[in-house]
Design a protein around this motif. Structure first.
Motif, PDB file in Angstrom:
ATOM      1  N   LYS A 196      35.591  34.771  48.110  1.00 23.84           N
ATOM      2  CA  LYS A 196      34.245  34.443  48.594  1.00 23.84           C
ATOM      3  C   LYS A 196      34.301  33.775  49.971  1.00 23.84           C
ATOM      4  CE  LYS A 196      32.001  33.876  44.115  1.00 23.84           C
ATOM      5  NZ  LYS A 196      31.433  32.893  43.169  1.00 23.84           N
ATOM      6  N   ARG A 197      35.257  32.880  50.148  1.00 25.90           N
ATOM      7  CA  ARG A 197      35.347  32.122  51.401  1.00 25.90           C
ATOM      8  C   ARG A 197      35.810  32.981  52.577  1.00 25.90           C
ATOM      9  NH1 ARG A 197      39.079  26.794  52.515  1.00 25.90           N
ATOM     10  NH2 ARG A 197      38.390  26.479  54.633  1.00 25.90           N
ATOM     11  N   PHE A 198      36.856  33.786  52.360  1.00 24.97           N
ATOM     12  CA  PHE A 198      37.459  34.512  53.478  1.00 24.97           C
ATOM     13  C   PHE A 198      37.032  35.971  53.587  1.00 24.97           C
ATOM     14  CE2 PHE A 198      40.415  30.977  52.768  1.00 24.97           C
ATOM     15  CZ  PHE A 198      40.388  30.425  54.041  1.00 24.97           C
ATOM     16  N   GLN A 199      36.401  36.522  52.545  1.00 22.52           N
ATOM     17  CA  GLN A 199      35.930  37.901  52.552  1.00 22.52           C
ATOM     18  C   GLN A 199      36.966  38.857  53.165  1.00 22.52           C
ATOM     19  OE1 GLN A 199      32.197  37.533  54.629  1.00 22.52           O
ATOM     20  NE2 GLN A 199      31.197  36.613  52.881  1.00 22.52           N
ATOM     21  N   PRO A 200      38.123  38.982  52.514  1.00 17.33           N
ATOM     22  CA  PRO A 200      39.204  39.803  53.087  1.00 17.33           C
ATOM     23  C   PRO A 200      38.864  41.289  53.107  1.00 17.33           C
ATOM     24  CG  PRO A 200      39.721  39.195  50.826  1.00 17.33           C
ATOM     25  CD  PRO A 200      38.465  38.449  51.199  1.00 17.33           C
ATOM     26  N   ASP A 201      39.523  42.020  54.003  1.00 16.39           N
ATOM     27  CA  ASP A 201      39.375  43.477  54.061  1.00 16.39           C
ATOM     28  C   ASP A 201      40.099  44.130  52.891  1.00 16.39           C
ATOM     29  OD1 ASP A 201      37.928  43.400  56.425  1.00 16.39           O
ATOM     30  OD2 ASP A 201      39.739  43.470  57.655  1.00 16.39           O
ATOM     31  N   HIS A 202      41.198  43.530  52.468  1.00 14.90           N
ATOM     32  CA  HIS A 202      41.998  44.021  51.348  1.00 14.90           C
ATOM     33  C   HIS A 202      42.606  42.835  50.614  1.00 14.90           C
ATOM     34  CE1 HIS A 202      42.059  47.716  53.772  1.00 14.90           C
ATOM     35  NE2 HIS A 202      42.285  48.342  52.635  1.00 14.90           N
ATOM     36  N   VAL A 203      42.918  43.062  49.367  1.00  8.65           N
ATOM     37  CA  VAL A 203      43.776  42.157  48.621  1.00  8.65           C
ATOM     38  C   VAL A 203      45.069  42.933  48.386  1.00  8.65           C
ATOM     39  CG1 VAL A 203      44.169  41.013  46.406  1.00  8.65           C
ATOM     40  CG2 VAL A 203      41.953  40.820  47.519  1.00  8.65           C
ATOM     41  N   VAL A 204      46.178  42.355  48.812  1.00 11.64           N
ATOM     42  CA  VAL A 204      47.481  43.001  48.666  1.00 11.64           C
ATOM     43  C   VAL A 204      48.256  42.229  47.610  1.00 11.64           C
ATOM     44  CG1 VAL A 204      49.614  43.677  49.837  1.00 11.64           C
ATOM     45  CG2 VAL A 204      47.439  43.694  51.093  1.00 11.64           C
ATOM     46  N   MET A 205      48.754  42.959  46.623  1.00 11.62           N
ATOM     47  CA  MET A 205      49.513  42.313  45.555  1.00 11.62           C
ATOM     48  C   MET A 205      50.697  43.171  45.144  1.00 11.62           C
ATOM     49  SD  MET A 205      47.167  42.858  42.128  1.00 11.62           S
ATOM     50  CE  MET A 205      45.746  42.028  42.773  1.00 11.62           C
ATOM     51  N   GLU A 206      51.646  42.523  44.502  1.00 14.42           N
ATOM     52  CA  GLU A 206      52.796  43.260  43.992  1.00 14.42           C
ATOM     53  C   GLU A 206      52.343  44.182  42.869  1.00 14.42           C
ATOM     54  OE1 GLU A 206      57.021  42.521  41.705  1.00 14.42           O
ATOM     55  OE2 GLU A 206      56.094  40.846  42.759  1.00 14.42           O
ATOM     56  N   ASP A 207      52.888  45.381  42.859  1.00 14.89           N
ATOM     57  CA  ASP A 207      52.610  46.326  41.777  1.00 14.89           C
ATOM     58  C   ASP A 207      53.517  45.965  40.601  1.00 14.89           C
ATOM     59  OD1 ASP A 207      52.208  48.423  40.072  1.00 14.89           O
ATOM     60  OD2 ASP A 207      52.633  49.994  41.538  1.00 14.89           O
ATOM     61  N   PRO A 208      52.942  45.431  39.519  1.00 16.57           N
ATOM     62  CA  PRO A 208      53.791  45.002  38.403  1.00 16.57           C
ATOM     63  C   PRO A 208      54.427  46.167  37.654  1.00 16.57           C
ATOM     64  CG  PRO A 208      51.491  44.823  37.791  1.00 16.57           C
ATOM     65  CD  PRO A 208      51.526  45.216  39.254  1.00 16.57           C
ATOM     66  N   ASN A 209      53.943  47.384  37.909  1.00 19.73           N
ATOM     67  CA  ASN A 209      54.497  48.566  37.249  1.00 19.73           C
ATOM     68  C   ASN A 209      55.409  49.357  38.178  1.00 19.73           C
ATOM     69  OD1 ASN A 209      52.908  48.086  34.872  1.00 19.73           O
ATOM     70  ND2 ASN A 209      51.166  48.829  36.037  1.00 19.73           N
ATOM     71  N   GLY A 210      55.564  48.886  39.407  1.00 17.75           N
ATOM     72  CA  GLY A 210      56.363  49.601  40.390  1.00 17.75           C
ATOM     73  C   GLY A 210      57.854  49.423  40.175  1.00 17.75           C
ATOM     74  N   ALA A 211      58.604  50.206  40.941  1.00 17.59           N
ATOM     75  CA  ALA A 211      60.063  50.115  40.877  1.00 17.59           C
ATOM     76  C   ALA A 211      60.514  48.704  41.265  1.00 17.59           C
ATOM     77  CB  ALA A 211      60.680  51.146  41.817  1.00 17.59           C
ATOM     78  N   LYS A 212      61.510  48.210  40.612  1.00 22.15           N
ATOM     79  CA  LYS A 212      62.115  46.896  40.815  1.00 22.15           C
ATOM     80  C   LYS A 212      61.231  45.740  40.334  1.00 22.15           C
ATOM     81  CE  LYS A 212      65.419  47.749  44.458  1.00 22.15           C
ATOM     82  NZ  LYS A 212      66.294  46.998  45.308  1.00 22.15           N
TER      83      LYS A 212
END
Length: 137
Positions: A16-32
């Motif tokens: 709400k405060r920063f109104q980001p263009d994207h949220v980037v997070m680790e893919d918990p189902n991804g490799a490694k």
């Protein structure tokens, strides 16, 4: 109040405060990926929260981060953190010393993991834009 609830409240406030263009997070189902059930549930709820606020979510796997940083000869989180500190000198003072195998992970390493996810996101996004412009010629 549990950890996940506290994290979700904080994330909601930040969105709400920063109104980001994207949220980037680790893919918990991804490799490694090596995340426990609680963190996987938290990431799914954070994803839903961002979408609810109209913010696109980008999930980056650990393998993508390692591929992106492979040009720096990385082989560990410590190597990635050092590469991030070299790219972002503002973080250099927070760079923890290399972890020995019997030591637990330094709390500051999360800052470097987050920065590595962001760097990887922007590098992948820039590559996708270049690829689209190459095909439109």
């Amino acid at each position: 109040m549990g950890k996940n609830t506290r994290c979700l409240i904080k994330a909601r406030d930040l969105i709400k405060r920063f109104q980001p263009d994207h949220v980037v997070m680790e893919d918990p189902n991804g490799a490694k990926a090596r995340r426990g059930v609680r963190v996987c549930v938290l990431l799914a709820r954070l994803d839903a929260e961002a979408v609810r606020h109209g913010v696109p979510v980008a999930k980056i796997s650990r393998a993508q981060v390692y591929r992106q940083f492979s040009m720096f000869g990385v082989g560990s989180k410590d190597d990635i953190a050092a590469a991030v500190a070299a790219m972002l000198p503002q973080l250099a003072a927070r760079l923890p010393k290399r972890r020995r195998i019997w030591e637990s992970e330094h709390s500051a390493i999360g800052v470097f993991e987050a920065a590595a996810l962001a760097i990887t996101f922007y590098a992948l996004d820039a590559g996708a834009r270049r690829s689209k412009s190459d095909h439109s010629v």
